[in-house]
Write a protein that holds these residues in place. Structure first.
Motif, PDB file in Angstrom:
ATOM      1  N   PHE A 249       4.689   1.422  -8.097  1.00 56.34           N
ATOM      2  CA  PHE A 249       4.296   0.327  -8.976  1.00 56.34           C
ATOM      3  C   PHE A 249       3.932   0.829 -10.372  1.00 56.34           C
ATOM      4  CE2 PHE A 249       3.551  -1.917  -4.907  1.00 56.34           C
ATOM      5  CZ  PHE A 249       4.401  -2.992  -5.146  1.00 56.34           C
ATOM      6  N   GLN A 250       3.328   2.008 -10.437  1.00 55.02           N
ATOM      7  CA  GLN A 250       3.012   2.558 -11.755  1.00 55.02           C
ATOM      8  C   GLN A 250       4.291   2.769 -12.560  1.00 55.02           C
ATOM      9  OE1 GLN A 250       0.759   6.186 -11.626  1.00 55.02           O
ATOM     10  NE2 GLN A 250       0.709   6.417 -13.838  1.00 55.02           N
TER      11      GLN A 250
ATOM     12  N   ALA B 274       0.833  -1.206   0.000  1.00 50.84           N
ATOM     13  CA  ALA B 274       0.000   0.000   0.000  1.00 50.84           C
ATOM     14  C   ALA B 274       0.869   1.257   0.000  1.00 50.84           C
ATOM     15  CB  ALA B 274      -0.921  -0.011   1.214  1.00 50.84           C
ATOM     16  N   GLU B 275       1.948   1.234   0.741  1.00 45.44           N
ATOM     17  CA  GLU B 275       2.858   2.381   0.822  1.00 45.44           C
ATOM     18  C   GLU B 275       3.480   2.680  -0.541  1.00 45.44           C
ATOM     19  OE1 GLU B 275       7.144   2.419   2.662  1.00 45.44           O
ATOM     20  OE2 GLU B 275       5.708   2.735   4.280  1.00 45.44           O
ATOM     21  N   LEU B 276       3.971   1.632  -1.214  1.00 51.25           N
ATOM     22  CA  LEU B 276       4.598   1.817  -2.525  1.00 51.25           C
ATOM     23  C   LEU B 276       3.572   2.230  -3.576  1.00 51.25           C
ATOM     24  CD1 LEU B 276       7.117  -1.179  -2.616  1.00 51.25           C
ATOM     25  CD2 LEU B 276       7.575   1.231  -2.086  1.00 51.25           C
ATOM     26  N   ARG B 277       2.367   1.691  -3.484  1.00 45.74           N
ATOM     27  CA  ARG B 277       1.335   2.069  -4.445  1.00 45.74           C
ATOM     28  C   ARG B 277       0.983   3.547  -4.298  1.00 45.74           C
ATOM     29  NH1 ARG B 277      -2.332  -1.477  -3.148  1.00 45.74           N
ATOM     30  NH2 ARG B 277      -1.667  -3.028  -4.687  1.00 45.74           N
ATOM     31  N   GLU B 278       0.890   3.999  -3.057  1.00 40.23           N
ATOM     32  CA  GLU B 278       0.554   5.396  -2.804  1.00 40.23           C
ATOM     33  C   GLU B 278       1.647   6.331  -3.334  1.00 40.23           C
ATOM     34  OE1 GLU B 278      -0.431   8.282   1.029  1.00 40.23           O
ATOM     35  OE2 GLU B 278      -0.611   6.096   1.206  1.00 40.23           O
ATOM     36  N   ARG B 279       2.877   5.877  -3.292  1.00 42.82           N
ATOM     37  CA  ARG B 279       3.996   6.692  -3.783  1.00 42.82           C
ATOM     38  C   ARG B 279       4.126   6.635  -5.306  1.00 42.82           C
ATOM     39  NH1 ARG B 279       8.910   4.674  -0.049  1.00 42.82           N
ATOM     40  NH2 ARG B 279      10.089   5.665  -1.731  1.00 42.82           N
ATOM     41  N   GLY B 280       3.305   5.826  -5.975  1.00 40.95           N
ATOM     42  CA  GLY B 280       3.375   5.705  -7.413  1.00 40.95           C
ATOM     43  C   GLY B 280       4.497   4.814  -7.906  1.00 40.95           C
TER      44      GLY B 280
END
Length: 570
Positions: free
Chosen positions: A213-214, A205-211
């Motif tokens: 994974f995109q 969740a932390e990495l997704r929020e930081r963008g």
């Protein structure tokens, strides 16, 4: 008009595919141009496509599931494949010998004719050929020397040597597929990831929020996570093929800086990883599916138990014990327990609060328990079915209860889950494994029914062996057998239960408490939190209104059985 196969310079050939796919998969009937012809793709061919005059398949290997080699239409299918420019046509074997006309047409044409092995399904043929196609592509670096295709652990160790750090190979959902050996210290995040077999949810969740994974999935290049006061530096790159994301490679500094050329090495490794991850997606899953089916065949007592056991690596000599583990609930420590049981079982209303059947947390708990079983019960085999984990373990020396006890520590370490583990009766040999499974499932049912009666409706995890709950297990079987008869037989108990449900009275509860306390009125009244005189009044009225007489031995037996069955129906 005949079409020449589209050239594919430096690419895979039919010979490469046949070699990499492995012996015994396909039988070459005819290859007029030889097998050193280029292959552009492997596709499943619908014979109806031949009606389209513009249909082409230059350089393709065509799989035709609907056409047996001994059918009259096989010659027409082969000629259509030649007109389309196909490199090869794969037919399924027929019941009769190959037709002479087909053999002659194949020898005189330009498309190779192959016959699928009768012991191999079309899904496996497609998967193995496509994996071989990727592995044979000379535009990608070859797999690391000495690595068997699909050896993800070996690949992780090889890449770790190149980048000078610790490697994890993950699928697109951040689940760990393999990881490298550790020669230096590991930071806490790597430890959590390996032990949990996936990146912790909070970290995802932390990495997704930081963008992050995109950037990882879209950039096609190495993405850097700088070191901070918590974790070491990390490099990650997506492994992609044909626009599909197969997974990712992660490099972490393991007590020393990453190599100066670590990013370049990771780019090369990502290309080399493509055939390995394609293999994992196809052949690996096929193999896992076959293994799971073999375990189920063994647990269900199907014919060929000895052969199945040898294929699974089960010790040939017993005795054996079968464990059933059920995640019956997962509770959020920050909130109330959700409703709806995970496990399936006979006594539906006996279920305490728990997670729904598809609950992801429940599945992760079973994964963790399977991992623990593999670690602490050498030689065991496991499978999952209907929200349960089944573990078959050899128990020499008669250690029938020990396997369940060994899982107890893990069960107790999951404070926010309700887990029941039951060990069945010991099986002297493989022919008795199915009976051991049935008795283990009974143990789990007993534990669930006990949990349903827990004070305050707050069940706890539990484990037991069959011999510890034999009486309750036998009673469940008796109730199972008499329930159909009971439902169609009017009795005083039926009338009493119907009255309680219609009017909210407590005659049934009062009789049940009196029977449970062996006729001790004071103890029964205390369990109901009523005055003893109130209980005596209810018992007298139960006799007057419905004919339920607790002073009569036959009446007591009938009431006890009837009220137990009534509780099953809520």
């Amino acid at each position: 008009m005949d079409r020449e196969p589209t050239p594919h310079p430096g690419g895979p050939t039919l010979a490469h595919l046949l070699t990499l796919a492995g012996p015994g998969l396909l039988d070459v009937v005819a290859a007029p141009l030889g097998t050193d012809v280029p292959v552009a793709d492997v596709t499943v061919h619908d014979v109806g496509e031949e009606r389209d005059d513009g249909w082409t398949a230059p350089g393709h290997v065509l799989l035709t599931p609907g056409t047996p080699a001994d059918s009259p239409e096989a010659v027409d299918v082969l000629r259509a494949a030649e007109r389309a420019g196909a490199a090869a046509l794969v037919l399924r074997p027929g019941a009769r010998r190959l037709r002479t006309a087909l053999a002659e047409a194949a020898a005189q044409g330009r498309t190779a004719l192959l016959i699928r092995s009768p012991d191999t399904g079309w899904t496996e043929v497609l998967g193995r050929l496509r994996t071989a196609l990727v592995a044979g592509d000379a535009t990608a670096p070859p797999p690391a020397d000495g690595l068997r295709l699909g050896d993800l652990a070996g690949l992780a160790n090889t890449v770790a040597d190149l980048v000078g750090g610790a490697i994890t190979i993950e699928d697109p959902r951040s689940r760990v597929l393999a990881y490298s050996r550790l020669e230096h210290g590991a930071d806490p995040l790597r430890t959590l990831t390996i032990l949990g077999q996936e990146v912790p949810r909070w970290r995802v969740a932390e990495l997704r929020e930081r963008g992050f994974f995109q950037a990882l999935w879209s950039s096609g290049d190495v993405v850097r996570l700088p070191a901070d006061d918590r974790y070491a530096e990390r490099l990650a790159i997506a492994v992609q093929h044909g626009g599909e994301v197969l997974g990712s490679l992660w490099a972490a500094a393991d007590g020393r800086p990453l190599a100066a050329d670590a990013a370049a090495a990771l780019r090369t490794a990502a290309r080399a990883a493509v055939p390995h991850l394609v293999h994992h997606e196809t052949c690996g899953r096929e193999e896992a599916g076959r293994r799971e089916q073999a375990v189920r065949d063994l647990l269900e007592g199907r014919p060929g138990a000895q052969r199945t056991a040898r294929a699974l690596g089960v010790p040939p000599e017993g005795p054996y014990t079968l464990l059933v583990v059920e995640v019956h609930g997962t509770r959020d420590p920050a909130g109330p327990a959700p409703t709806g049981p995970t496990g399936t079982g006979r006594s539906r209303p006996a279920a305490p609060a728990g997670a729904p059947p598809g609950d992801a947390t429940g599945h992760r708990v079973l994964d963790m328990l399977a991992l623990q079983a593999a670690a602490y019960l050498p030689g065991c085999v496991t499978t999952r079915s209907d929200g349960r984990l089944f573990v078959l373990v050899s128990t020499p020396g008669g250690a029938g209860a020990n396997p369940a006890r060994r899982l107890a520590a893990t069960v107790r370490s999951l404070p926010h889950s309700v887990v029941f583990a039951g060990a069945g009766r010991q099986a002297a040999d493989l022919s008795e494994v199915a009976a051991s499974r049935a008795s283990a499932e009974l143990v789990v049912r007993v534990l669930r029914e006990r949990a349903a009666r827990a004070p305050g409706g707050s069940p706890a995890s539990a484990c037991a062996a069959y011999q510890e709950v034999a009486a309750e297990a036998a009673l469940l079987q008796v109730l199972d057998r008499i329930e159909p008869l009971w439902q169609g037989t009017p009795s005083p108990v039926h009338a009493m239960v119907a009255h309680d449900r219609a009017h909210g009275s407590a005659y049934g509860d009062s009789v049940a408490a009196y029977l449970a306390e062996f006729g001790d009125t004071r103890a029964a009244a205390l369990s109901l939190n009523v005055h003893p005189n109130t209980l005596r009044y209810r018992l007298r009225r139960a006799r007057e209104l419905f004919g339920v007489d607790v002073s009569d031995p036959a009446g007591r037996l009938l009431a006890d059985l009837g009220l137990r069955l009534a509780r099953r129906d809520g």
